[in-house]
Scaffold this motif. Structure first.
Motif, PDB file in Angstrom:
ATOM      1  N   ASN A  25     -11.099  -3.234  -5.169  1.00  0.00           N
ATOM      2  CA  ASN A  25     -10.677  -3.667  -6.566  1.00  0.00           C
ATOM      3  C   ASN A  25      -9.466  -3.487  -7.003  1.00  0.00           C
ATOM      4  OD1 ASN A  25     -13.418  -4.840  -6.602  1.00  0.00           O
ATOM      5  ND2 ASN A  25     -14.103  -2.739  -7.603  1.00  0.00           N
ATOM      6  N   LEU A  26      -8.251  -3.481  -6.071  1.00  0.00           N
ATOM      7  CA  LEU A  26      -6.817  -3.254  -6.545  1.00  0.00           C
ATOM      8  C   LEU A  26      -6.268  -4.428  -6.825  1.00  0.00           C
ATOM      9  CD1 LEU A  26      -4.870  -1.080  -6.645  1.00  0.00           C
ATOM     10  CD2 LEU A  26      -3.993  -2.002  -4.423  1.00  0.00           C
ATOM     11  N   LYS A  27      -5.564  -4.581  -8.271  1.00  0.00           N
ATOM     12  CA  LYS A  27      -5.055  -5.931  -8.501  1.00  0.00           C
ATOM     13  C   LYS A  27      -3.610  -5.627  -8.712  1.00  0.00           C
ATOM     14  CE  LYS A  27      -5.364  -9.321 -11.937  1.00  0.00           C
ATOM     15  NZ  LYS A  27      -5.914  -9.784 -13.253  1.00  0.00           N
ATOM     16  N   THR A  28      -2.624  -6.144  -8.120  1.00  0.00           N
ATOM     17  CA  THR A  28      -1.139  -5.896  -7.949  1.00  0.00           C
ATOM     18  C   THR A  28      -0.574  -6.546  -9.149  1.00  0.00           C
ATOM     19  OG1 THR A  28      -0.537  -8.122  -6.745  1.00  0.00           O
ATOM     20  CG2 THR A  28      -1.326  -5.892  -5.500  1.00  0.00           C
ATOM     21  N   GLN A  29       0.659  -6.144  -9.460  1.00  0.00           N
ATOM     22  CA  GLN A  29       1.614  -6.678 -10.693  1.00  0.00           C
ATOM     23  C   GLN A  29       1.701  -8.132 -10.495  1.00  0.00           C
ATOM     24  OE1 GLN A  29       4.858  -4.409 -11.527  1.00  0.00           O
ATOM     25  NE2 GLN A  29       3.894  -2.307 -11.668  1.00  0.00           N
ATOM     26  N   ARG A  30       2.049  -8.622  -9.372  1.00  0.00           N
ATOM     27  CA  ARG A  30       2.264 -10.049  -9.071  1.00  0.00           C
ATOM     28  C   ARG A  30       0.867 -10.811  -9.062  1.00  0.00           C
ATOM     29  NH1 ARG A  30       3.034 -10.481  -3.055  1.00  0.00           N
ATOM     30  NH2 ARG A  30       5.043  -9.446  -3.504  1.00  0.00           N
ATOM     31  N   GLU A  31      -0.205 -10.439  -9.064  1.00  0.00           N
ATOM     32  CA  GLU A  31      -1.316 -11.113  -9.160  1.00  0.00           C
ATOM     33  C   GLU A  31      -1.589 -11.210 -10.523  1.00  0.00           C
ATOM     34  OE1 GLU A  31      -4.356  -8.794  -7.020  1.00  0.00           O
ATOM     35  OE2 GLU A  31      -3.887  -9.945  -5.151  1.00  0.00           O
ATOM     36  N   THR A  39      10.216  -1.778 -10.364  1.00  0.00           N
ATOM     37  CA  THR A  39       8.894  -1.502  -9.474  1.00  0.00           C
ATOM     38  C   THR A  39       8.638  -2.432  -8.558  1.00  0.00           C
ATOM     39  OG1 THR A  39       7.354  -2.518 -11.021  1.00  0.00           O
ATOM     40  CG2 THR A  39       7.852  -0.295 -11.322  1.00  0.00           C
ATOM     41  N   PRO A  40       8.152  -2.560  -7.392  1.00  0.00           N
ATOM     42  CA  PRO A  40       7.725  -3.714  -6.433  1.00  0.00           C
ATOM     43  C   PRO A  40       6.733  -4.444  -6.888  1.00  0.00           C
ATOM     44  CG  PRO A  40       6.973  -1.763  -5.578  1.00  0.00           C
ATOM     45  CD  PRO A  40       7.712  -1.265  -6.488  1.00  0.00           C
ATOM     46  N   SER A  41       6.498  -5.876  -6.588  1.00  0.00           N
ATOM     47  CA  SER A  41       5.671  -6.700  -7.458  1.00  0.00           C
ATOM     48  C   SER A  41       4.284  -6.308  -6.629  1.00  0.00           C
ATOM     49  CB  SER A  41       5.880  -8.026  -7.089  1.00  0.00           C
ATOM     50  OG  SER A  41       6.251  -8.407  -5.867  1.00  0.00           O
ATOM     51  N   SER A  42       4.250  -5.544  -5.596  1.00  0.00           N
ATOM     52  CA  SER A  42       2.880  -5.231  -4.842  1.00  0.00           C
ATOM     53  C   SER A  42       2.381  -3.895  -5.474  1.00  0.00           C
ATOM     54  CB  SER A  42       3.325  -5.007  -3.368  1.00  0.00           C
ATOM     55  OG  SER A  42       4.231  -4.040  -3.027  1.00  0.00           O
ATOM     56  N   ALA A  43       2.935  -3.168  -6.257  1.00  0.00           N
ATOM     57  CA  ALA A  43       2.663  -2.011  -7.037  1.00  0.00           C
ATOM     58  C   ALA A  43       1.304  -2.345  -7.648  1.00  0.00           C
ATOM     59  CB  ALA A  43       3.531  -1.540  -8.073  1.00  0.00           C
ATOM     60  N   PRO A  44       0.313  -1.552  -7.766  1.00  0.00           N
ATOM     61  CA  PRO A  44      -0.957  -1.665  -8.602  1.00  0.00           C
ATOM     62  C   PRO A  44      -0.773  -1.819  -9.996  1.00  0.00           C
ATOM     63  CG  PRO A  44      -0.895   0.574  -7.508  1.00  0.00           C
ATOM     64  CD  PRO A  44       0.354  -0.152  -6.939  1.00  0.00           C
ATOM     65  N   GLU A  45      -1.420  -2.697 -10.752  1.00  0.00           N
ATOM     66  CA  GLU A  45      -1.559  -2.877 -12.069  1.00  0.00           C
ATOM     67  C   GLU A  45      -2.221  -1.616 -12.725  1.00  0.00           C
ATOM     68  OE1 GLU A  45      -2.551  -6.154 -15.673  1.00  0.00           O
ATOM     69  OE2 GLU A  45      -3.659  -5.881 -13.799  1.00  0.00           O
ATOM     70  N   ASN A  46      -3.202  -1.391 -12.061  1.00  0.00           N
ATOM     71  CA  ASN A  46      -4.244  -0.104 -13.018  1.00  0.00           C
ATOM     72  C   ASN A  46      -4.975   0.121 -11.714  1.00  0.00           C
ATOM     73  OD1 ASN A  46      -5.537   1.669 -14.222  1.00  0.00           O
ATOM     74  ND2 ASN A  46      -6.905   0.147 -15.299  1.00  0.00           N
ATOM     75  N   PRO A  47      -4.482   1.141 -11.043  1.00  0.00           N
ATOM     76  CA  PRO A  47      -5.009   1.610  -9.631  1.00  0.00           C
ATOM     77  C   PRO A  47      -6.582   2.461  -9.913  1.00  0.00           C
ATOM     78  CG  PRO A  47      -3.252   3.129 -10.085  1.00  0.00           C
ATOM     79  CD  PRO A  47      -3.273   2.035 -11.191  1.00  0.00           C
ATOM     80  N   GLN A  48      -6.837   3.025 -11.180  1.00  0.00           N
ATOM     81  CA  GLN A  48      -7.985   3.460 -11.661  1.00  0.00           C
ATOM     82  C   GLN A  48      -8.434   4.873 -10.614  1.00  0.00           C
ATOM     83  OE1 GLN A  48     -10.988   0.439 -11.265  1.00  0.00           O
ATOM     84  NE2 GLN A  48     -10.251  -0.801 -13.217  1.00  0.00           N
ATOM     85  N   ILE A  49      -7.249   5.545 -10.562  1.00  0.00           N
ATOM     86  CA  ILE A  49      -7.347   6.791  -9.573  1.00  0.00           C
ATOM     87  C   ILE A  49      -8.543   7.944 -10.121  1.00  0.00           C
ATOM     88  CG2 ILE A  49      -6.034   8.798  -8.731  1.00  0.00           C
ATOM     89  CD1 ILE A  49      -5.138   6.456  -7.385  1.00  0.00           C
ATOM     90  N   LYS A  50      -8.487   8.042 -11.467  1.00  0.00           N
ATOM     91  CA  LYS A  50      -9.405   9.061 -11.790  1.00  0.00           C
ATOM     92  C   LYS A  50     -11.124   8.500 -11.390  1.00  0.00           C
ATOM     93  CE  LYS A  50      -8.463  11.355 -15.653  1.00  0.00           C
ATOM     94  NZ  LYS A  50      -8.576  11.506 -17.108  1.00  0.00           N
TER      95      LYS A  50
END
Length: 89
Positions: A25-31, A39-50
Motif C-alpha cells: 500500500n505504498l503510494k509515491t509522490q509521483r502517483e 526529494t525524488p519523485s519515487s519517495a513515499p507520500e505517506n509510508p505509515q511506518i508506525k
C-alpha cells in the motif's frame, strides 16, 4: 532453545516480515502528483511506518510462537533436517 536463540529468531523474523510489509500500500509522490522539492519523485507520500511496525510485530509474535512451539515440542529436530547424514547422533 536458549533465550538468546529465541531472541535472535524473533529479530530475524521481525526484519524479514518488515521488509515484506514496507512496500505494501505504498503510494509515491509521483502517483499523488505532489512532489516535494529536493526529494525524488519515487519517495513515499505517506509510508505509515508506525502502523506497519505494529502489524509486523503482531504477525511476528504469531509466527515466532508457532515456531518456538514446534522447536520445543520436538516435532522437528535438527536430525530431521540432516539431509546428507553429516550429523552424528
Amino acid at each position: 532453545m536458549t533465550i538468546t536463540a529465541a531472541l535472535v529468531l524473533f529479530a530475524v523474523l521481525w526484519f524479514l516480515i518488515l521488509f515484506i510489509a514496507l512496500p505494501i500500500n505504498l503510494k509515491t509522490q509521483r502517483e499523488s502528483g505532489e512532489v516535494i522539492e529536493g526529494t525524488p519523485s519515487s519517495a513515499p507520500e505517506n509510508p505509515q511506518i508506525k502502523k506497519k511496525m505494529l502489524w509486523v510485530t503482531l504477525f511476528t509474535l504469531i509466527i515466532w510462537t508457532l515456531t518456538c512451539i514446534i522447536i520445543l515440542s520436538g516435532l522437528i529436530s535438527i536430525s530431521d533436517l540432516d539431509f546428507y547424514g553429516r550429523l552424528n547422533e
